[in-house]
Design a protein around this motif. Sequence first.
Motif, PDB file in Angstrom:
ATOM      1  N   HIS A   6      -8.837  12.326  -3.789  1.00 59.21           N
ATOM      2  CA  HIS A   6      -9.736  11.209  -4.056  1.00 59.21           C
ATOM      3  C   HIS A   6     -10.248  11.338  -5.487  1.00 59.21           C
ATOM      4  CE1 HIS A   6     -12.631   8.057  -3.082  1.00 59.21           C
ATOM      5  NE2 HIS A   6     -13.523   8.772  -3.752  1.00 59.21           N
ATOM      6  N   GLY A   7      -9.985  10.313  -6.301  1.00 57.59           N
ATOM      7  CA  GLY A   7     -10.383  10.362  -7.703  1.00 57.59           C
ATOM      8  C   GLY A   7      -9.254  10.735  -8.642  1.00 57.59           C
ATOM      9  N   PHE A   8      -8.013  10.634  -8.180  1.00 61.44           N
ATOM     10  CA  PHE A   8      -6.885  11.153  -8.948  1.00 61.44           C
ATOM     11  C   PHE A   8      -6.644  10.465 -10.291  1.00 61.44           C
ATOM     12  CE2 PHE A   8      -4.847   8.109  -5.932  1.00 61.44           C
ATOM     13  CZ  PHE A   8      -4.197   7.263  -6.818  1.00 61.44           C
ATOM     14  N   ASP A  40      -1.692   9.642 -11.663  1.00 60.10           N
ATOM     15  CA  ASP A  40      -2.323   8.677 -12.567  1.00 60.10           C
ATOM     16  C   ASP A  40      -1.270   7.811 -13.254  1.00 60.10           C
ATOM     17  OD1 ASP A  40      -4.299   7.381 -14.101  1.00 60.10           O
ATOM     18  OD2 ASP A  40      -4.079   8.840 -15.723  1.00 60.10           O
ATOM     19  N   GLU A  41      -0.207   8.411 -13.742  1.00 59.63           N
ATOM     20  CA  GLU A  41       0.837   7.623 -14.399  1.00 59.63           C
ATOM     21  C   GLU A  41       1.518   6.687 -13.394  1.00 59.63           C
ATOM     22  OE1 GLU A  41       1.373   7.182 -17.595  1.00 59.63           O
ATOM     23  OE2 GLU A  41      -0.363   8.482 -17.858  1.00 59.63           O
ATOM     24  N   ARG A  42       1.654   7.128 -12.163  1.00 60.23           N
ATOM     25  CA  ARG A  42       2.189   6.239 -11.118  1.00 60.23           C
ATOM     26  C   ARG A  42       1.265   5.041 -10.920  1.00 60.23           C
ATOM     27  NH1 ARG A  42       3.455   8.116  -4.837  1.00 60.23           N
ATOM     28  NH2 ARG A  42       4.020   6.036  -4.045  1.00 60.23           N
ATOM     29  N   HIS A  43      -0.043   5.309 -10.962  1.00 60.04           N
ATOM     30  CA  HIS A  43      -1.030   4.229 -10.839  1.00 60.04           C
ATOM     31  C   HIS A  43      -0.878   3.214 -11.974  1.00 60.04           C
ATOM     32  CE1 HIS A  43      -4.707   3.958 -13.495  1.00 60.04           C
ATOM     33  NE2 HIS A  43      -5.003   2.969 -12.677  1.00 60.04           N
ATOM     34  N   GLY A  57       0.838  -1.188   0.000  1.00 64.17           N
ATOM     35  CA  GLY A  57       0.000   0.000   0.000  1.00 64.17           C
ATOM     36  C   GLY A  57       0.870   1.234   0.000  1.00 64.17           C
ATOM     37  N   GLU A  58       0.545   2.184  -0.868  1.00 63.87           N
ATOM     38  CA  GLU A  58       1.311   3.421  -0.949  1.00 63.87           C
ATOM     39  C   GLU A  58       0.366   4.611  -0.909  1.00 63.87           C
ATOM     40  OE1 GLU A  58       5.209   2.385  -3.522  1.00 63.87           O
ATOM     41  OE2 GLU A  58       3.372   2.605  -4.721  1.00 63.87           O
ATOM     42  N   VAL A  59       0.777   5.653  -0.204  1.00 56.88           N
ATOM     43  CA  VAL A  59       0.021   6.900  -0.173  1.00 56.88           C
ATOM     44  C   VAL A  59       0.620   7.841  -1.211  1.00 56.88           C
ATOM     45  CG1 VAL A  59      -0.654   8.890   1.208  1.00 56.88           C
ATOM     46  CG2 VAL A  59      -0.597   6.617   2.255  1.00 56.88           C
ATOM     47  N   TYR A  60      -0.210   8.290  -2.114  1.00 53.19           N
ATOM     48  CA  TYR A  60       0.233   9.203  -3.172  1.00 53.19           C
ATOM     49  C   TYR A  60       0.117  10.629  -2.634  1.00 53.19           C
ATOM     50  CZ  TYR A  60      -0.080   5.338  -6.584  1.00 53.19           C
ATOM     51  OH  TYR A  60       0.080   4.163  -7.278  1.00 53.19           O
ATOM     52  N   THR A  61       1.209  11.162  -2.187  1.00 57.67           N
ATOM     53  CA  THR A  61       1.229  12.468  -1.543  1.00 57.67           C
ATOM     54  C   THR A  61       0.718  13.560  -2.475  1.00 57.67           C
ATOM     55  OG1 THR A  61       3.113  11.779  -0.204  1.00 57.67           O
ATOM     56  CG2 THR A  61       2.671  14.140  -0.322  1.00 57.67           C
TER      57      THR A  61
END
Length: 256
Positions: free
Chosen positions: A221-223, A236-239, A213-217
């Motif tokens: 919500h909905g990124f 989004d590209e990280r996702h 699990g990673e928190v996208y700093t």
Amino acid sequence: MTSVHGTSVDITTRDGVADAYLAHPDDGEPHPAVLLYMDAFGLRPQLRNMADRLAGAGYTVLVPNVFYRHGRAPVVELPDFIDPAARPELFERLGPILRSLTPDAAMSDADAYLAWLAECPAAADGPVGLTGYCMGAGLALRTAGTYPDRVAAAAGFHGARLATESDDSPHLLADRITAELYFGHADQDPALPPEQITHLDESLTAAGVRHRGEVYTGALHGFTQADTAAYDRTADERHWTALLALLDRTLKAARA
């Protein structure tokens, strides 16, 4: 990028017929299957585009309208771009629809979606991957715990209510999960506060589930949703990088 074929399909469930979108490489060959769970805004061009991108990476992707009991998509009329001003009015209409999708109904539907993919000529044999967004992240987690022998990987992004105090919270299925999981959490997301992120991680760890699990700093919500004001291109590209890495090692590598 691989040429992709996309089409609308209907899936018979216990309670009716779910409309869905199917995308797959246009090469006549079966490919590993991915079930993509929508966010609350539903099946729309943005999710079809996401399915096409996944298909272009070598997957057969099914995106069901999980609100089909209330009509075919779009269940509510949506603007082309969903901005904060529109959200209260939208959720006034979507809230009752979302709440009507009980865990039992959702998992009965999941059985139908997975069975349909198992018979789909464009889908390769074997367990599938899951990815879900907002409410869909909870559906992905719940499906992985309900049908462990049919799911090899599950991902959730900017998920909501994944580890609550409710007696039907999806994290309570952790001890049944055999899939590898990945979660990309939005920073300071009211739908998944830090204590729920910690609780989810601890529950999965205690159950021996392979997960990250990673928190996208800085992400909202909905990124991942490019048709909303919450969209964050970097996040989004990280996702996409994380999702494709998960699917490649659990679905493609397993078949190599």
